[in-house]
Design a protein around this motif. Sequence first.
Motif, PDB file in Angstrom:
ATOM      1  N   LEU A 121      33.712  -5.563  33.251  1.00 53.17           N
ATOM      2  CA  LEU A 121      32.757  -5.845  32.190  1.00 53.17           C
ATOM      3  C   LEU A 121      33.554  -6.433  31.042  1.00 53.17           C
ATOM      4  CD1 LEU A 121      29.866  -5.541  31.003  1.00 53.17           C
ATOM      5  CD2 LEU A 121      30.585  -3.307  30.152  1.00 53.17           C
ATOM      6  N   GLY A 160      35.180  -3.911  39.819  1.00 54.11           N
ATOM      7  CA  GLY A 160      34.153  -4.377  38.896  1.00 54.11           C
ATOM      8  C   GLY A 160      34.711  -4.488  37.491  1.00 54.11           C
ATOM      9  N   SER A 182      21.118  -6.418  32.710  1.00 54.88           N
ATOM     10  CA  SER A 182      19.873  -5.870  33.217  1.00 54.88           C
ATOM     11  C   SER A 182      19.030  -6.939  33.899  1.00 54.88           C
ATOM     12  CB  SER A 182      19.084  -5.250  32.068  1.00 54.88           C
ATOM     13  OG  SER A 182      17.881  -4.718  32.544  1.00 54.88           O
ATOM     14  N   SER A 225      26.353  -4.549  35.236  1.00 57.75           N
ATOM     15  CA  SER A 225      25.501  -5.721  35.433  1.00 57.75           C
ATOM     16  C   SER A 225      24.565  -5.900  34.249  1.00 57.75           C
ATOM     17  CB  SER A 225      24.693  -5.589  36.716  1.00 57.75           C
ATOM     18  OG  SER A 225      23.854  -4.467  36.656  1.00 57.75           O
ATOM     19  N   SER A 233      17.967  -9.869  29.451  1.00 60.02           N
ATOM     20  CA  SER A 233      19.366 -10.141  29.141  1.00 60.02           C
ATOM     21  C   SER A 233      19.825  -9.378  27.902  1.00 60.02           C
ATOM     22  CB  SER A 233      19.561 -11.646  28.917  1.00 60.02           C
ATOM     23  OG  SER A 233      18.787 -12.066  27.800  1.00 60.02           O
ATOM     24  N   GLN A 291      29.847 -10.485  30.021  1.00 60.24           N
ATOM     25  CA  GLN A 291      30.039 -11.023  31.363  1.00 60.24           C
ATOM     26  C   GLN A 291      30.395  -9.859  32.259  1.00 60.24           C
ATOM     27  OE1 GLN A 291      33.362 -13.613  30.668  1.00 60.24           O
ATOM     28  NE2 GLN A 291      32.068 -15.433  30.591  1.00 60.24           N
ATOM     29  N   SER A 292      29.966  -9.930  33.512  1.00 62.15           N
ATOM     30  CA  SER A 292      30.352  -8.877  34.447  1.00 62.15           C
ATOM     31  C   SER A 292      30.587  -9.484  35.811  1.00 62.15           C
ATOM     32  CB  SER A 292      29.275  -7.797  34.525  1.00 62.15           C
ATOM     33  OG  SER A 292      28.097  -8.332  35.092  1.00 62.15           O
ATOM     34  N   SER A 293      31.463  -8.838  36.553  1.00 62.65           N
ATOM     35  CA  SER A 293      31.669  -9.196  37.947  1.00 62.65           C
ATOM     36  C   SER A 293      31.845  -7.897  38.704  1.00 62.65           C
ATOM     37  CB  SER A 293      32.894 -10.092  38.115  1.00 62.65           C
ATOM     38  OG  SER A 293      34.061  -9.376  37.820  1.00 62.65           O
ATOM     39  N   ASN A 294      31.288  -7.852  39.882  1.00 60.83           N
ATOM     40  CA  ASN A 294      31.392  -6.641  40.689  1.00 60.83           C
ATOM     41  C   ASN A 294      32.069  -6.985  42.001  1.00 60.83           C
ATOM     42  OD1 ASN A 294      30.055  -4.683  38.967  1.00 60.83           O
ATOM     43  ND2 ASN A 294      28.286  -5.996  39.232  1.00 60.83           N
ATOM     44  N   VAL A 326      29.382  -0.087  38.810  1.00 61.19           N
ATOM     45  CA  VAL A 326      28.709  -1.379  38.852  1.00 61.19           C
ATOM     46  C   VAL A 326      28.280  -1.712  37.436  1.00 61.19           C
ATOM     47  CG1 VAL A 326      26.762  -2.691  39.769  1.00 61.19           C
ATOM     48  CG2 VAL A 326      27.907  -0.981  41.208  1.00 61.19           C
ATOM     49  N   VAL A 355      22.438  -4.048  29.256  1.00 62.07           N
ATOM     50  CA  VAL A 355      23.472  -3.985  30.284  1.00 62.07           C
ATOM     51  C   VAL A 355      23.276  -2.677  31.033  1.00 62.07           C
ATOM     52  CG1 VAL A 355      25.950  -3.832  30.733  1.00 62.07           C
ATOM     53  CG2 VAL A 355      25.103  -5.344  28.937  1.00 62.07           C
ATOM     54  N   ASP A 356      23.214  -2.769  32.365  1.00 57.74           N
ATOM     55  CA  ASP A 356      23.101  -1.576  33.207  1.00 57.74           C
ATOM     56  C   ASP A 356      24.473  -1.209  33.742  1.00 57.74           C
ATOM     57  OD1 ASP A 356      20.320  -1.281  33.002  1.00 57.74           O
ATOM     58  OD2 ASP A 356      19.982  -2.770  34.579  1.00 57.74           O
TER      59      ASP A 356
END
Length: 188
Positions: free
Chosen positions: A83, A81, A149, A147, A153, A74-77, A145, A156-157
């Motif tokens: 991860l 930010g 990809s 996120s 899915s 899960q990620s939020s920016n 950041v 992960v970038d």
Amino acid sequence: MFRQREPAAQAGFTLVELMVALVIGLIVILGAGQVFLMGLQSFRHAESLSERQQTVRFLFDIISLDTRTASAVQSSNGDDGTLILTYGAGARERDPYCGASYDLLSVIYGFNDDAGEIRVSYSCSDAPGVYSNEEVLVSGVSDVVFSPSVSSSHFVDILISFEKVFGEGDVEEFNLKVARRASIASVL
């Protein structure tokens, strides 16, 4: 009778000759000092670039290991930010995060915008849902950041921007794309 002596030939340097020698010596010393200062500045620049490269390598090694073995991401920016990586049963047994005695359940990477730091906290099987105190992984970061990809899915970038080092024009950005092995294995 007294004879007057003729003045003897003067031995030594005149005042003008001494002044010219002093000016030439001063120019040589200033030139040597300038070369030294340029060398010192170049050394400091190379040292800070080397330190940044070492930081990036360390950070990418740590984050990529944790991301590759994660069963969910899960990620939020935003300003801070994050991860969040969670692990299935047996994925990270006796993990070093947990003192090599317990299984790792989840890891949270967070970016503190005010301090310019990437921090990590983790939860182990001895206390599920309880996270360790955040530990600073790296500092001197201007933005991160995290996120999943856009293309898949299974990846992960991670985009990390570092503050300028003296003499650089723009902020230095590094992009990392990590494959989630558990996700890819489920497709195969």
